[in-house]
Design a protein around this motif. Structure first.
Motif, mmCIF file in Angstrom:
data_model
loop_
_atom_site.group_PDB
_atom_site.id
_atom_site.type_symbol
_atom_site.label_atom_id
_atom_site.label_comp_id
_atom_site.label_asym_id
_atom_site.label_seq_id
_atom_site.Cartn_x
_atom_site.Cartn_y
_atom_site.Cartn_z
ATOM 1 N N GLU A 112 0.823 -1.206 0.000
ATOM 2 C CA GLU A 112 0.000 0.000 0.000
ATOM 3 C C GLU A 112 0.861 1.262 0.000
ATOM 4 O OE1 GLU A 112 -2.621 -0.364 3.309
ATOM 5 O OE2 GLU A 112 -4.040 -1.659 2.250
ATOM 6 N N ALA A 113 1.992 1.223 0.709
ATOM 7 C CA ALA A 113 2.910 2.372 0.708
ATOM 8 C C ALA A 113 3.508 2.574 -0.681
ATOM 9 C CB ALA A 113 4.020 2.155 1.737
ATOM 10 N N ILE A 114 3.856 1.472 -1.356
ATOM 11 C CA ILE A 114 4.401 1.546 -2.713
ATOM 12 C C ILE A 114 3.385 2.163 -3.665
ATOM 13 C CG2 ILE A 114 5.154 0.156 -4.692
ATOM 14 C CD1 ILE A 114 6.263 -1.861 -2.588
ATOM 15 N N LYS A 115 2.133 1.767 -3.540
ATOM 16 C CA LYS A 115 1.085 2.307 -4.416
ATOM 17 C C LYS A 115 0.860 3.792 -4.182
ATOM 18 C CE LYS A 115 -1.474 -1.974 -5.255
ATOM 19 N NZ LYS A 115 -2.780 -2.687 -5.138
ATOM 20 N N ARG A 116 1.029 4.230 -2.938
ATOM 21 C CA ARG A 116 0.897 5.673 -2.662
ATOM 22 C C ARG A 116 2.009 6.462 -3.348
ATOM 23 N NH1 ARG A 116 -0.772 3.759 2.527
ATOM 24 N NH2 ARG A 116 1.336 3.983 3.362
ATOM 25 N N PHE A 117 3.220 5.910 -3.328
ATOM 26 C CA PHE A 117 4.323 6.553 -4.060
ATOM 27 C C PHE A 117 4.026 6.569 -5.554
ATOM 28 C CE2 PHE A 117 7.151 5.403 -0.359
ATOM 29 C CZ PHE A 117 7.522 6.699 -0.048
ATOM 30 N N TRP A 118 3.491 5.468 -6.057
ATOM 31 C CA TRP A 118 3.195 5.352 -7.493
ATOM 32 C C TRP A 118 2.132 6.364 -7.902
ATOM 33 C CZ3 TRP A 118 1.532 0.146 -10.222
ATOM 34 C CH2 TRP A 118 1.783 0.265 -11.589
ATOM 35 N N PHE A 119 1.186 6.629 -7.016
ATOM 36 C CA PHE A 119 0.164 7.633 -7.297
ATOM 37 C C PHE A 119 0.800 9.024 -7.467
ATOM 38 C CE2 PHE A 119 -2.847 10.869 -5.796
ATOM 39 C CZ PHE A 119 -3.923 10.625 -6.640
ATOM 40 N N LEU A 120 1.849 9.276 -6.686
ATOM 41 C CA LEU A 120 2.542 10.573 -6.789
ATOM 42 C C LEU A 120 3.393 10.659 -8.047
ATOM 43 C CD1 LEU A 120 3.729 10.957 -3.077
ATOM 44 C CD2 LEU A 120 1.794 12.105 -4.175
ATOM 45 N N TRP A 121 3.897 9.501 -8.503
ATOM 46 C CA TRP A 121 4.781 9.464 -9.677
ATOM 47 C C TRP A 121 4.244 8.433 -10.673
ATOM 48 C CZ3 TRP A 121 8.357 13.236 -9.406
ATOM 49 C CH2 TRP A 121 8.712 13.718 -8.141
ATOM 50 N N PRO A 122 3.204 8.767 -11.412
ATOM 51 C CA PRO A 122 2.524 7.798 -12.284
ATOM 52 C C PRO A 122 3.367 7.266 -13.436
ATOM 53 C CG PRO A 122 1.679 10.026 -12.651
ATOM 54 C CD PRO A 122 2.556 10.096 -11.444
ATOM 55 N N THR A 123 4.516 7.898 -13.724
ATOM 56 C CA THR A 123 5.358 7.393 -14.823
ATOM 57 C C THR A 123 6.218 6.210 -14.386
ATOM 58 O OG1 THR A 123 7.012 9.073 -14.270
ATOM 59 C CG2 THR A 123 5.457 9.591 -16.046
ATOM 60 N N TRP A 124 6.279 5.937 -13.104
ATOM 61 C CA TRP A 124 7.074 4.804 -12.629
ATOM 62 C C TRP A 124 6.509 3.498 -13.192
ATOM 63 C CZ3 TRP A 124 7.882 5.690 -6.618
ATOM 64 C CH2 TRP A 124 8.699 6.812 -6.434
ATOM 65 N N LYS A 125 7.381 2.515 -13.371
ATOM 66 C CA LYS A 125 6.975 1.193 -13.866
ATOM 67 C C LYS A 125 7.518 0.123 -12.911
ATOM 68 C CE LYS A 125 7.311 2.775 -18.689
ATOM 69 N NZ LYS A 125 5.854 2.916 -18.907
ATOM 70 N N PHE A 126 6.693 -0.880 -12.650
ATOM 71 C CA PHE A 126 7.082 -1.984 -11.767
ATOM 72 C C PHE A 126 7.000 -3.290 -12.556
ATOM 73 C CE2 PHE A 126 5.716 1.412 -9.027
ATOM 74 C CZ PHE A 126 6.601 1.366 -7.954
ATOM 75 N N ARG A 127 8.118 -4.003 -12.652
ATOM 76 C CA ARG A 127 8.183 -5.197 -13.492
ATOM 77 C C ARG A 127 8.773 -6.375 -12.722
ATOM 78 N NH1 ARG A 127 10.989 -2.481 -18.869
ATOM 79 N NH2 ARG A 127 9.217 -1.126 -19.494
ATOM 80 N N TYR A 128 8.210 -7.538 -13.020
ATOM 81 C CA TYR A 128 8.771 -8.774 -12.494
ATOM 82 C C TYR A 128 9.949 -9.183 -13.365
ATOM 83 C CZ TYR A 128 9.321 -13.826 -11.960
ATOM 84 O OH TYR A 128 9.842 -15.083 -11.794
ATOM 85 N N SER A 129 11.045 -9.562 -12.736
ATOM 86 C CA SER A 129 12.229 -10.012 -13.477
ATOM 87 C C SER A 129 12.636 -11.398 -13.000
ATOM 88 C CB SER A 129 13.398 -9.033 -13.276
ATOM 89 O OG SER A 129 13.800 -9.006 -11.917
ATOM 90 N N SER A 130 13.300 -12.123 -13.849
ATOM 91 C CA SER A 130 13.769 -13.449 -13.464
ATOM 92 C C SER A 130 14.937 -13.317 -12.488
ATOM 93 C CB SER A 130 14.217 -14.229 -14.701
ATOM 94 O OG SER A 130 15.367 -13.618 -15.271
ATOM 95 N N ARG A 131 15.248 -14.400 -11.782
ATOM 96 C CA ARG A 131 16.386 -14.379 -10.867
ATOM 97 C C ARG A 131 17.685 -14.090 -11.624
ATOM 98 N NH1 ARG A 131 17.603 -16.553 -5.987
ATOM 99 N NH2 ARG A 131 15.666 -15.507 -5.403
ATOM 100 N N ASN A 132 17.809 -14.620 -12.839
ATOM 101 C CA ASN A 132 19.028 -14.388 -13.619
ATOM 102 C C ASN A 132 19.217 -12.909 -13.940
ATOM 103 O OD1 ASN A 132 19.673 -17.081 -13.631
ATOM 104 N ND2 ASN A 132 18.799 -17.488 -15.657
#
Length: 325
Positions: free
Chosen positions: A258-278
């Motif tokens: 929920e804290a991360i989403k609040r930051f994202w609301f302030l900065w809507p251009t941010w992107k969050f992606r799942y990456s492989s361990r490699n």
């Protein structure tokens, strides 16, 4: 003189598994013996089992302790019964499926722990069982989530530089016995490391630790007021919680997500992606390194372990033009 009879079992013939009538006649009046004879025995002997009967308040009392009528029922039966009673409370099939996995793990671990106690083998206390349930259920749920990821969205196995004008932040954690070391690794469009950080925290769950690392990264970038940021982490659970509103966060990661989403609301251009361990190996290794030497805080370039440069970058270290504090 024989010792006083204080238990009902003293009135039962162990050979025939029935009342010891001679003893009953000796101890009780005829009218009482007739009433006792009306109490029948099960044809086959089964030891009595105690269980916590359902109660409206959810509290355990001696009154709620009963002989179990479900001792021969399977885990599948118990799950079906629980789902029937709690079905209206599930907000989505996603939550229902996660609940099933957690309940199955709970039943499995309780059964194993009971057998260990019965056979005088090493067993776990309630706190240890709680940790085992959380870690095991999280592992099973993560494997289920991976099956849901479409082949077209499979993450890259190699780390890729961010577009021009962007920075990419990879995060990870090293979790063990209630302690985690988070890692935050920031690289620019050239793939050069411009900032590295690690911190020690008390955590009881891997999801809590993974989401905490991402939240720390958000705090740094928010302080620096950077708009174009790509966050990558190899926790499919946490990234799913962040990106998909239909997926309710697991309670252990809920506060951080929920804290991360609040930051994202302030900065809507941010992107969050799942990456492989490699592709997240540099951040993964940084967390392991910090755990091994108990490093806390900013990691100067001269102290960075060489494996953090495994993804290349030219130059491998660059000047940081941002203030992350």
């Amino acid at each position: 003189m024989s010792p006083p009879l204080t238990l009902v079992t003293s009135l039962i013939d162990e050979v025939t598994n029935s009342w010891n009538f001679n003893l009953l006649i000796e101890l009780f009046p005829t009218s009482v013996v007739k009433e006792i004879k009306k109490i029948n025995f099960f044809p086959n002997f089964q030891p009595n089992l105690l269980f916590w009967a359902p109660s409206k308040s959810g509290k355990f009392t001696t009154k709620s302790l009963r002989l179990s009528p479900f001792r021969n029922e399977s885990v599948k039966h118990w799950l079906a019964m629980i789902l029937k009673k709690n079905g209206p409370f599930f907000l989505s099939n996603y939550v229902r499926d996660e609940f099933i996995i957690y309940m199955a793990v709970i039943f499995d671990l309780i059964s194993k722990n009971r057998n260990s106690i019965a056979h005088n083998s090493p067993s776990h206390d309630v706190q240890e069982l709680s940790k085992l349930v959380s870690s095991s259920a999280s592992s099973h749920w993560k494997s289920q989530l991976k099956k849901r990821v479409r082949s077209t969205s499979n993450p890259s196995q190699t780390w890729k530089r961010p577009p021009c004008g962007w920075i990419k932040i990879n995060t990870d954690c090293s979790f063990s016995n209630g302690t985690t070391y988070t890692s935050v690794l920031v690289r620019n469009e050239n793939g050069s490391i411009i900032f590295a950080h690690s911190m020690k925290h008390d955590c009881q769950d891997p999801l809590d630790a993974e989401s905490l690392a991402i939240k720390e990264a958000c705090q740094f970038v928010n302080s620096a007021k950077i708009e174009n940021v790509i966050f990558e982490a190899d926790s499919l659970n946490v990234m799913t919680f962040i990106n998909d509103p239909s997926h309710n966060s697991h309670w252990t990661a809920k506060v951080n997500v929920e804290a991360i989403k609040r930051f994202w609301f302030l900065w809507p251009t941010w992107k969050f992606r799942y990456s492989s361990r490699n592709s997240n190996f540099a951040a993964h290794y940084l967390a392991k390194w910090a755990s091994n030497i108990d490093w806390r805080g900013v990691v100067p370039p001269k102290d960075l372990p060489i494996m953090c440069f495994c993804d290349g970058g030219s130059p491998i270290i660059d000047v940081c033009n941002f203030s992350f504090y």
